[in-house]
Write a protein that holds these residues in place. Structure first.
Motif, PDB file in Angstrom:
ATOM      1  N   ILE A  57       0.862  -1.188   0.000  1.00 38.63           N
ATOM      2  CA  ILE A  57       0.000   0.000   0.000  1.00 38.63           C
ATOM      3  C   ILE A  57       0.898   1.237   0.000  1.00 38.63           C
ATOM      4  CG2 ILE A  57      -1.793   1.294   1.225  1.00 38.63           C
ATOM      5  CD1 ILE A  57      -2.814  -1.381   0.141  1.00 38.63           C
ATOM      6  N   SER A  58       0.765   2.053  -1.042  1.00 35.24           N
ATOM      7  CA  SER A  58       1.609   3.241  -1.160  1.00 35.24           C
ATOM      8  C   SER A  58       0.963   4.427  -0.438  1.00 35.24           C
ATOM      9  CB  SER A  58       1.822   3.594  -2.638  1.00 35.24           C
ATOM     10  OG  SER A  58       0.592   3.972  -3.212  1.00 35.24           O
ATOM     11  N   ASN A  59       1.756   5.391  -0.082  1.00 32.91           N
ATOM     12  CA  ASN A  59       1.257   6.575   0.621  1.00 32.91           C
ATOM     13  C   ASN A  59       0.541   7.543  -0.299  1.00 32.91           C
ATOM     14  OD1 ASN A  59       2.197   5.904   3.259  1.00 32.91           O
ATOM     15  ND2 ASN A  59       4.284   6.349   2.553  1.00 32.91           N
ATOM     16  N   ASN A  60       0.891   7.504  -1.587  1.00 27.33           N
ATOM     17  CA  ASN A  60       0.263   8.412  -2.555  1.00 27.33           C
ATOM     18  C   ASN A  60       0.281   7.788  -3.951  1.00 27.33           C
ATOM     19  OD1 ASN A  60       2.920   9.065  -3.726  1.00 27.33           O
ATOM     20  ND2 ASN A  60       3.230  10.151  -1.788  1.00 27.33           N
ATOM     21  N   ASP A  61      -0.407   8.428  -4.884  1.00 26.43           N
ATOM     22  CA  ASP A  61      -0.506   7.907  -6.255  1.00 26.43           C
ATOM     23  C   ASP A  61       0.852   7.818  -6.936  1.00 26.43           C
ATOM     24  OD1 ASP A  61      -3.196   7.868  -5.787  1.00 26.43           O
ATOM     25  OD2 ASP A  61      -3.741   9.358  -7.304  1.00 26.43           O
ATOM     26  N   ALA A  62       1.661   8.859  -6.762  1.00 28.54           N
ATOM     27  CA  ALA A  62       2.965   8.907  -7.430  1.00 28.54           C
ATOM     28  C   ALA A  62       3.818   7.707  -7.047  1.00 28.54           C
ATOM     29  CB  ALA A  62       3.687  10.204  -7.076  1.00 28.54           C
ATOM     30  N   GLU A  63       3.813   7.373  -5.769  1.00 29.78           N
ATOM     31  CA  GLU A  63       4.592   6.238  -5.261  1.00 29.78           C
ATOM     32  C   GLU A  63       4.145   4.931  -5.915  1.00 29.78           C
ATOM     33  OE1 GLU A  63       4.766   4.339  -0.966  1.00 29.78           O
ATOM     34  OE2 GLU A  63       5.404   6.445  -0.892  1.00 29.78           O
ATOM     35  N   ALA A  64       2.850   4.794  -6.124  1.00 32.68           N
ATOM     36  CA  ALA A  64       2.320   3.565  -6.732  1.00 32.68           C
ATOM     37  C   ALA A  64       2.633   3.494  -8.226  1.00 32.68           C
ATOM     38  CB  ALA A  64       0.808   3.495  -6.513  1.00 32.68           C
ATOM     39  N   LEU A  65       2.538   4.634  -8.906  1.00 36.86           N
ATOM     40  CA  LEU A  65       2.614   4.628 -10.372  1.00 36.86           C
ATOM     41  C   LEU A  65       4.027   4.595 -10.943  1.00 36.86           C
ATOM     42  CD1 LEU A  65      -0.156   7.314 -11.058  1.00 36.86           C
ATOM     43  CD2 LEU A  65      -0.373   4.845 -11.378  1.00 36.86           C
ATOM     44  N   VAL A  66       4.938   5.320 -10.308  1.00 40.85           N
ATOM     45  CA  VAL A  66       6.264   5.530 -10.906  1.00 40.85           C
ATOM     46  C   VAL A  66       7.016   4.229 -11.215  1.00 40.85           C
ATOM     47  CG1 VAL A  66       8.565   6.482 -10.493  1.00 40.85           C
ATOM     48  CG2 VAL A  66       6.557   7.892 -10.088  1.00 40.85           C
ATOM     49  N   GLY A  67       6.983   3.272 -10.304  1.00 38.77           N
ATOM     50  CA  GLY A  67       7.761   2.050 -10.539  1.00 38.77           C
ATOM     51  C   GLY A  67       6.979   0.907 -11.161  1.00 38.77           C
ATOM     52  N   ALA A  68       5.734   1.157 -11.576  1.00 41.83           N
ATOM     53  CA  ALA A  68       4.886   0.069 -12.083  1.00 41.83           C
ATOM     54  C   ALA A  68       5.184  -0.258 -13.540  1.00 41.83           C
ATOM     55  CB  ALA A  68       3.420   0.448 -11.930  1.00 41.83           C
ATOM     56  N   ASN A  69       5.163  -1.558 -13.845  1.00 45.66           N
ATOM     57  CA  ASN A  69       5.275  -1.988 -15.247  1.00 45.66           C
ATOM     58  C   ASN A  69       3.903  -1.911 -15.934  1.00 45.66           C
ATOM     59  OD1 ASN A  69       7.196  -4.082 -13.522  1.00 45.66           O
ATOM     60  ND2 ASN A  69       8.200  -3.193 -15.306  1.00 45.66           N
ATOM     61  N   ILE A  70       2.877  -2.321 -15.181  1.00 46.88           N
ATOM     62  CA  ILE A  70       1.496  -2.280 -15.701  1.00 46.88           C
ATOM     63  C   ILE A  70       0.636  -1.481 -14.726  1.00 46.88           C
ATOM     64  CG2 ILE A  70      -0.510  -3.649 -16.418  1.00 46.88           C
ATOM     65  CD1 ILE A  70       1.313  -6.029 -16.792  1.00 46.88           C
ATOM     66  N   ILE A  71      -0.216  -0.613 -15.276  1.00 49.07           N
ATOM     67  CA  ILE A  71      -1.162   0.152 -14.451  1.00 49.07           C
ATOM     68  C   ILE A  71      -2.559  -0.182 -14.961  1.00 49.07           C
ATOM     69  CG2 ILE A  71      -1.953   2.465 -13.806  1.00 49.07           C
ATOM     70  CD1 ILE A  71       1.122   3.240 -14.600  1.00 49.07           C
ATOM     71  N   VAL A  72      -3.420  -0.663 -14.070  1.00 52.88           N
ATOM     72  CA  VAL A  72      -4.789  -1.005 -14.472  1.00 52.88           C
ATOM     73  C   VAL A  72      -5.769  -0.054 -13.799  1.00 52.88           C
ATOM     74  CG1 VAL A  72      -4.260  -3.421 -14.983  1.00 52.88           C
ATOM     75  CG2 VAL A  72      -5.008  -2.819 -12.699  1.00 52.88           C
TER      76      VAL A  72
END
Length: 362
Positions: A57-72
């Protein structure tokens, strides 16, 4: 491989793309799942439910998105979040390329892979990924429930010592997935159901559910190779109008579901037809957000004309977000599984695969 999802704009979208059940399946496939804080809390899925499965669980959207290979996602990310995306990241969702053309072109120029699932081909192998069918099914059901709730009479026939209440008459305009579910739901609740569609292949399906198919004399089969409806000729429209105008005089509830992908919804129920309907009748327009199938449809408003209530919402699935999320997340999982090369642990954009070729936006 890292797969991420962030919360949609809650004012317009309450569905989510990864439920706890589906998160568990992604992890079993070898993915690391990252979600934004309080991602599913509004649906009863707490962060601790996800954490117990191994989700980060990330603290914010940026933390979740930046290192992702796939975003759904369900729809396109906010402009702020889109600016965070980097080359070779893969975005999967329902992105309405016709209305979001400029944003999608910009993403494509940045070498971001965009897969829009409403573009899936109608082939057997893609059925488990078919988000249009799974979501339209629920929409058709809910449209009937909403219209019945606003209809101020009983729906089934009732025989009492004081007399008989006749069954409500329902007309379903458009017998695609949403329309067929609307027919089945209305029939189960005791209504007498009629249906009309430009595709003659729908006749058998309507009748198998107990509905009566209204046939326009000299029907032309207006179905594309992909199984969608296409625009009717002027002569057909005139005949359909005459049949509808006469039928609507005795109808209590109308469910409109007619849509042409990528175009404004066809105007089917004209003002003169509504003026001749019985006072107290209800129209639910599932095509409202694309302009509507009736002359008076307004999004998120109940319009009353000559005693007839006309309803339509931006997103009726916000009233069934848990069921809709469960189905949508399974559709997306099946799509991602087809895209994922397990052996080499990478995304394989194989353009010889019809599913990948048709959904990848260039």
């Amino acid at each position: 491989m890292r797969i991420a999802s962030v919360l949609e704009n809650q004012n317009i979208e309450k569905r989510i793309a990864i439920t706890p059940e589906i998160a568990k399946k992604y992890i079993a496939l070898g993915f690391k799942v990252i979600l934004s804080k309080k991602y599913g809390e509004h649906l009863g899925f707490k962060d601790k439910d996800y954490k117990e499965l191994g989700v980060e669980i990330s603290n914010n959207d940026a933390e979740a998105l930046v290192g992702a290979n796939i975003i759904v996602q369900l729809g396109l990310l906010s402009d702020e979040n889109l600016s965070l995306l980097k080359e070779n990241q893969t975005l999967v969702g329902v992105f309405n390329p016709y209305t979001n053309k400029e944003k999608i072109e910009n993403l494509s120029k940045r070498n971001i892979n965009i897969f829009s699932l409403e573009m899936l081909p109608r082939i057997t192998r893609a059925q488990s990924m078919d988000i249009l069918s799974s979501q339209a099914n629920l929409a058709g059901y809910k449209a009937v429930i909403e219209s019945f709730a606003n209809f101020e009479k009983a729906v089934p026939m009732m025989m009492t010592a004081a007399g008989t209440i006749p069954a409500a008459k329902v007309l379903v305009v458009g017998a695609g997935v949403a329309g067929l579910q609307a027919i089945a739901t209305a029939k189960r609740m005791g209504a007498i159901v009629f249906a009309t569609d430009v595709r003659m292949t729908s006749k058998e399906q309507v009748e198998s559910l107990g509905g009566k198919f209204l046939t326009v004399e000299g029907d032309e089969n207006l179905e594309t190779e992909d199984g969608y409806a296409k625009e009717a000729s002027g002569e057909f429209k005139k005949k359909q109008e005459e049949l509808l105008a006469e039928t609507l005089k005795k109808i209590d509830i109308v469910i409109c579901t007619a849509l042409i992908p990528g175009k404004k919804a066809p105007l089917i129920i004209k003002d003169t037809m509504i003026n001749n309907m019985q006072s107290g009748s209800v129209i639910y327009d599932l095509a409202a957000v694309q302009g509507g199938n009736t002359a008076f449809t307004e999004v998120d408003r109940i319009v009353v004309k000559e005693g007839v209530k006309i309803m339509g919402e931006t997103n009726i699935l916000n009233k069934l977000p848990v069921s809709a999320s469960n189905l949508y997340s399974k559709n997306v999982l099946n799509f991602v599984s087809n895209l994922y090369d397990k052996e080499n642990k990478k995304i394989n954009i194989n353009l010889e695969d019809e599913i990948i070729k048709k959904t990848l936006i260039k």
